[in-house]
Scaffold this active site. Structure first.
Site, PDB file in Angstrom:
ATOM      1  N   ARG A  48      -1.241  -9.203  12.996  1.00  0.00           N
ATOM      2  CA  ARG A  48      -1.621  -7.984  12.284  1.00  0.00           C
ATOM      3  C   ARG A  48      -2.511  -8.297  11.078  1.00  0.00           C
ATOM      4  NH1 ARG A  48       4.118  -6.110  11.004  1.00  0.00           N
ATOM      5  NH2 ARG A  48       3.120  -4.473   9.737  1.00  0.00           N
TER       6      ARG A  48
ATOM      7  N   ARG B 110     -10.705   1.801   9.458  1.00  0.00           N
ATOM      8  CA  ARG B 110     -10.188   0.458   9.712  1.00  0.00           C
ATOM      9  C   ARG B 110     -11.191  -0.452  10.406  1.00  0.00           C
ATOM     10  NH1 ARG B 110      -3.854   1.174  11.584  1.00  0.00           N
ATOM     11  NH2 ARG B 110      -3.157   2.287   9.726  1.00  0.00           N
TER      12      ARG B 110
ATOM     13  N   LYS C 294       0.812  -1.214   0.000  1.00  0.00           N
ATOM     14  CA  LYS C 294       0.000   0.000   0.000  1.00  0.00           C
ATOM     15  C   LYS C 294       0.850   1.272   0.000  1.00  0.00           C
ATOM     16  CE  LYS C 294      -2.552   0.469   3.606  1.00  0.00           C
ATOM     17  NZ  LYS C 294      -1.976   1.659   4.263  1.00  0.00           N
TER      18      LYS C 294
ATOM     19  N   ARG D 104      13.538  -6.151  11.772  1.00  0.00           N
ATOM     20  CA  ARG D 104      12.787  -5.338  12.723  1.00  0.00           C
ATOM     21  C   ARG D 104      12.004  -6.240  13.670  1.00  0.00           C
ATOM     22  NH1 ARG D 104       9.801  -0.821   9.088  1.00  0.00           N
ATOM     23  NH2 ARG D 104       8.498  -2.654   8.705  1.00  0.00           N
TER      24      ARG D 104
ATOM     25  N   ARG E 227      11.990  -9.497   5.148  1.00  0.00           N
ATOM     26  CA  ARG E 227      12.493  -8.116   5.096  1.00  0.00           C
ATOM     27  C   ARG E 227      13.700  -7.936   6.017  1.00  0.00           C
ATOM     28  NH1 ARG E 227       6.956  -4.641   5.093  1.00  0.00           N
ATOM     29  NH2 ARG E 227       6.983  -5.237   7.292  1.00  0.00           N
TER      30      ARG E 227
END
Length: 266
Positions: free
Chosen positions: A199, A125, A49, A188, A160
């Site tokens: 999530r 949301r 996004k 991270r 990532r």
């Protein structure tokens, strides 16, 4: 000479030959303002996004509106809504929908948004948020939903890696880092599979309820494609939305004088 005069008279419109006033077609440049779009975009974490928002802003000139950014700005500037939000944030509880809606309304009323249109990023949301802004008459022309299977989202997140020196983000599979910097890359703390699944599950639990408010303007985008292909699909949808709001936009696209759109008065 007389023959030439007669020939000229023969070529004149009938209105001239009858002694009537005749106005030739006037060619003028159309005064054309691009239709301002109102766009909502939604997608799970790692759906791409953020990348697509940047491309949309660059091409269409919309004002990017993130509720997180609005919250921080309102609190920093000490506005009435910001003070209300800070009170809740200091107590460690969620800012109520009515406070957030007040902030969103305020931002959408500003001149740059009225002039250029808006891109509301990741909001609403939840069903309660969608209902709250619906009551305020805040509706998009188009609701973009980037669809990516859960397993691919997890793969994107877990792979990532961040370069703490340059701030660059790589992916072990899709965007491999140079061999000489691999040793300094870090993952991270929220890029673990466990946290990602939480999530994604939260997004999935809410998105169906939100989409229910926008079924008439929702466009599903296949987020498994390349970034360029995803944006091509988004641009096609946005161009169609512009054309539906401003028929002259499509006329100018189809015109041979597309670089200088003209209309004609008889």
């Amino acid at each position: 000479m007389l023959a030439q005069q007669r020939l000229g008279a023969a070529r004149q419109p009938a209105a001239f030959r009858a002694g009537k006033v005749y106005a030739r077609p006037v060619r003028r440049t159309a005064v054309k303002a691009r239709a301002t779009l109102k766009v909502m975009i939604s997608g799970a974490p790692a759906a791409g996004k953020g990348t697509q928002c940047a491309k949309i802003i660059e091409k269409y000139g919309l004002v990017h509106i993130s509720v997180g950014d609005i919250l921080r700005d309102e609190v920093k500037n000490g506005t009435a809504a910001g003070k209300k939000a800070k009170d809740f944030m200091d107590r460690g509880v969620l800012v109520p929908d009515e406070v957030v809606v007040e902030m969103v309304k305020s931002r959408l009323a500003q001149d740059d948004v009225k002039q250029n249109g808006w891109l509301l990023d990741g909001y609403p949301r939840s069903a309660s948020q969608a209902e709250a802004i619906e009551k305020e008459g805040i509706r998009p022309d188009i609701f973009l939903l980037i669809q990516v299977p859960d397993e691919l989202l997890v793969e994107r997140v877990v792979g990532r890696r961040l370069d703490p020196v340059t701030g660059a983000i790589y992916h072990l599979k899709y965007n491999p880092p140079p061999a000489d910097i691999v040793g300094r890359l870090v993952q991270r703390s929220d890029d673990t599979e466990e946290k990602c699944r939480v999530r994604v599950a939260t997004h999935n639990a809410n998105v169906d309820a939100v989409v229910g408010y926008y079924t008439d303007c929702k466009v599903d985008i296949d987020g498994t494609q390349s970034m360029a292909e995803v944006f091509e699909a988004i641009a096609t949808a946005l161009d169609a939305a512009v054309a539906s709001k401003d028929p002259l936009e499509q006329f100018c696209k189809d015109s041979p004088d597309a670089d200088e759109c003209r209309v004609y008065d008889d």
